[in-house]
Design a protein around this motif. Structure first.
Motif, mmCIF file in Angstrom:
data_model
loop_
_atom_site.group_PDB
_atom_site.id
_atom_site.type_symbol
_atom_site.label_atom_id
_atom_site.label_comp_id
_atom_site.label_asym_id
_atom_site.label_seq_id
_atom_site.Cartn_x
_atom_site.Cartn_y
_atom_site.Cartn_z
ATOM 1 N N ASP A 145 9.515 -15.197 42.328
ATOM 2 C CA ASP A 145 10.616 -14.376 42.797
ATOM 3 C C ASP A 145 10.072 -12.976 43.109
ATOM 4 N N PRO A 146 10.604 -12.303 44.142
ATOM 5 C CA PRO A 146 10.097 -10.952 44.458
ATOM 6 C C PRO A 146 10.163 -9.982 43.282
ATOM 7 N N SER A 147 11.108 -10.211 42.362
ATOM 8 C CA SER A 147 11.224 -9.325 41.197
ATOM 9 C C SER A 147 10.667 -9.962 39.928
ATOM 10 N N ALA A 148 9.791 -10.946 40.086
ATOM 11 C CA ALA A 148 9.227 -11.661 38.934
ATOM 12 C C ALA A 148 8.534 -10.709 37.969
ATOM 13 N N THR A 149 8.572 -11.085 36.686
ATOM 14 C CA THR A 149 7.944 -10.300 35.627
ATOM 15 C C THR A 149 7.055 -11.206 34.784
ATOM 16 N N ALA A 150 5.859 -10.709 34.478
ATOM 17 C CA ALA A 150 4.950 -11.436 33.584
ATOM 18 C C ALA A 150 4.714 -10.588 32.351
ATOM 19 N N ILE A 151 4.853 -11.211 31.190
ATOM 20 C CA ILE A 151 4.689 -10.506 29.915
ATOM 21 C C ILE A 151 3.652 -11.246 29.075
ATOM 22 N N GLY A 152 2.690 -10.516 28.550
ATOM 23 C CA GLY A 152 1.654 -11.106 27.715
ATOM 24 C C GLY A 152 1.805 -10.680 26.261
ATOM 25 N N ASP A 153 1.359 -11.537 25.359
ATOM 26 C CA ASP A 153 1.426 -11.259 23.924
ATOM 27 C C ASP A 153 0.074 -11.612 23.317
ATOM 28 N N GLY A 154 -0.718 -10.556 23.054
ATOM 29 C CA GLY A 154 -2.003 -10.770 22.399
ATOM 30 C C GLY A 154 -1.993 -10.312 20.954
ATOM 31 N N GLY A 155 -0.981 -9.501 20.601
ATOM 32 C CA GLY A 155 -0.844 -9.039 19.230
ATOM 33 C C GLY A 155 -2.022 -8.229 18.719
ATOM 34 N N THR A 167 10.932 -16.540 37.819
ATOM 35 C CA THR A 167 11.416 -15.172 37.605
ATOM 36 C C THR A 167 10.729 -14.492 36.429
ATOM 37 N N HIS A 168 10.337 -15.291 35.418
ATOM 38 C CA HIS A 168 9.657 -14.722 34.249
ATOM 39 C C HIS A 168 8.510 -15.637 33.827
ATOM 40 N N ILE A 169 7.410 -15.014 33.444
ATOM 41 C CA ILE A 169 6.290 -15.737 32.838
ATOM 42 C C ILE A 169 6.001 -15.068 31.504
ATOM 43 N N TRP A 170 5.971 -15.866 30.449
ATOM 44 C CA TRP A 170 5.617 -15.360 29.123
ATOM 45 C C TRP A 170 4.289 -16.000 28.733
ATOM 46 N N ALA A 171 3.262 -15.194 28.590
ATOM 47 C CA ALA A 171 1.919 -15.700 28.267
ATOM 48 C C ALA A 171 1.566 -15.320 26.838
ATOM 49 N N ILE A 172 1.529 -16.311 25.963
ATOM 50 C CA ILE A 172 1.243 -16.064 24.544
ATOM 51 C C ILE A 172 -0.240 -16.299 24.302
ATOM 52 N N ARG A 173 -0.944 -15.233 23.870
ATOM 53 C CA ARG A 173 -2.373 -15.311 23.615
ATOM 54 C C ARG A 173 -2.715 -15.037 22.158
ATOM 55 N N ASN A 174 -1.782 -14.499 21.417
ATOM 56 C CA ASN A 174 -2.015 -14.215 20.000
ATOM 57 C C ASN A 174 -2.407 -15.522 19.291
ATOM 58 N N PRO A 175 -3.636 -15.620 18.782
ATOM 59 C CA PRO A 175 -4.082 -16.888 18.171
ATOM 60 C C PRO A 175 -3.233 -17.322 16.986
ATOM 61 N N GLU A 176 -2.605 -16.369 16.307
ATOM 62 C CA GLU A 176 -1.764 -16.731 15.177
ATOM 63 C C GLU A 176 -0.521 -17.493 15.622
ATOM 64 N N LYS A 177 -0.143 -17.340 16.895
ATOM 65 C CA LYS A 177 1.019 -18.061 17.428
ATOM 66 C C LYS A 177 0.626 -19.360 18.125
ATOM 67 N N LEU A 178 -0.661 -19.642 18.167
ATOM 68 C CA LEU A 178 -1.139 -20.830 18.884
ATOM 69 C C LEU A 178 -1.617 -21.936 17.944
ATOM 70 N N ARG A 179 -1.409 -21.765 16.634
ATOM 71 C CA ARG A 179 -1.871 -22.774 15.676
ATOM 72 C C ARG A 179 -1.397 -24.182 15.998
ATOM 73 N N PRO A 180 -0.100 -24.398 16.299
ATOM 74 C CA PRO A 180 0.353 -25.764 16.563
ATOM 75 C C PRO A 180 -0.269 -26.371 17.820
ATOM 76 N N TRP A 181 -0.815 -25.535 18.691
ATOM 77 C CA TRP A 181 -1.382 -26.023 19.954
ATOM 78 C C TRP A 181 -2.862 -26.368 19.837
ATOM 79 N N GLN A 182 -3.476 -26.028 18.715
ATOM 80 C CA GLN A 182 -4.903 -26.290 18.571
ATOM 81 C C GLN A 182 -5.192 -27.743 18.222
ATOM 82 N N ALA A 183 -4.137 -28.506 17.934
ATOM 83 C CA ALA A 183 -4.334 -29.944 17.696
ATOM 84 C C ALA A 183 -4.734 -30.649 18.986
#
Length: 299
Positions: free
Chosen positions: A208-218, A283-299
């Motif tokens: 979207d022309p007004s799209a927003t991307a937000i990252g979380d590295g903590g 319209t929105h992208i949320w990119a989670i990079r904080n490794p503490e929030k990625l534990r369930p995905w490391q399987a």
């Protein structure tokens, strides 16, 4: 806890309900697990006589867990002020897509009440609004029961729920209609292919022309400290990422019940991307990079 405890099966059967409730209240699977552990610790700290005097153990556990969450939400704002960069709710995977699924009692049920856009709106609510809304509108607890949990009158809880719904309506009023599920998956796939090809024009076409991307590295992983705004700026940002981080693999996965992407660095999950898609554009992208929030995905 012993196998001779006649209440054990009844008490432990409530675990999944408590995990689901606490995750929706806190937006963090790790915190939800801690809340459930503390709730059970309080149950087993009571004598057998005290336990047997409780008519509905399930209701007691829900009350205790909700009150712990209410206290945590009250202090969360201060903790977020110290958080490095943007704070995004912790993403949860579809267990069917994991190579090592977790215990069914620890799984979060994937429905509309955990999609990332919904959880982000919940973050704008006061602690009392959030707890009241989730208990009443999502888990269908009657207001008199909610009132005993949050320490308000039923009438006050009705007002809290009304205020929470108003926040949701205001957020929805500014958005175009959501795209159908099949279309969302196709749009995420188009984004993935354009990102892999480093094709700015193709990326702009799905944003979207007004799209927003937000990252979380903590503060534990590299991420933009502030939102990237505007479709063209977001497209250029992701192409720049692709050029600077060669060798990453993008995998289509379900993120909080919606089509999303997982960024793999060798065998490790480097990021999880959740999307909000309306009128066939991201319209929105949320990119989670904080490794503490990625534990369930490391399987």
């Amino acid at each position: 806890m012993t196998s001779g405890d006649p209440n054990l099966s009844v008490i432990m059967s409530e675990r999944r309900q408590l995990i689901n409730l606490a995750y929706r209240l806190l937006g963090s699977l790790a915190d939800a697990e801690d809340v459930v552990q503390e709730t059970y610790a309080r149950w087993y700290a009571m004598s057998r006589e005290q336990q047997e005097a409780i008519k509905s153990p399930g209701a007691w556990l829900t009350t205790v867990a909700s009150r712990i969450c209410l206290d945590l939400l009250g202090s969360a704002r201060a903790r977020r002020e110290k958080y490095v960069g943007e704070w995004i709710p912790e993403p949860v995977p579809d267990q069917a897509e994991l190579t090592k699924p977790t215990d069914p009692a620890d799984r979060v049920t994937l429905d509309e009440s955990i999609n990332m856009a919904f959880l982000v709106v919940l973050e704008s609510m006061t602690p009392a609004e959030r707890v009241t809304f989730i208990l009443h509108d999502v888990f269908r607890y009657p207001f008199p029961e909610v009132a005993t949990i949050v320490g308000r009158t039923p009438a006050a809880c009705r007002q809290l729920a009304t205020s929470a719904r108003r926040r949701l309506r205001n957020a929805e009023a500014t958005a175009a209609p959501a795209a159908p599920p099949a279309d969302r998956a196709a749009i995420v796939r188009n984004f993935k292919q354009a990102w892999e090809a480093k094709d700015i024009k193709a990326l702009i076409s799905v944003l979207d022309p007004s799209a927003t991307a937000i990252g979380d590295g903590g503060g534990l992983a590299t991420a933009a400290l502030h939102p990237v705004e505007g479709g063209e700026m977001v497209a250029r940002y992701f192409v720049d990422l692709a050029e600077r981080a060669a060798g990453l693999t993008l995998v289509e996965r379900t993120v909080n019940g919606q089509p999303g992407l997982v960024v793999m660095d060798n065998d490790q999950t480097a990021a999880v991307l959740a999307f909000d898609i309306t009128a066939n554009h991201i319209t929105h992208i949320w990119a989670i990079r904080n490794p503490e929030k990625l534990r369930p995905w490391q399987a």
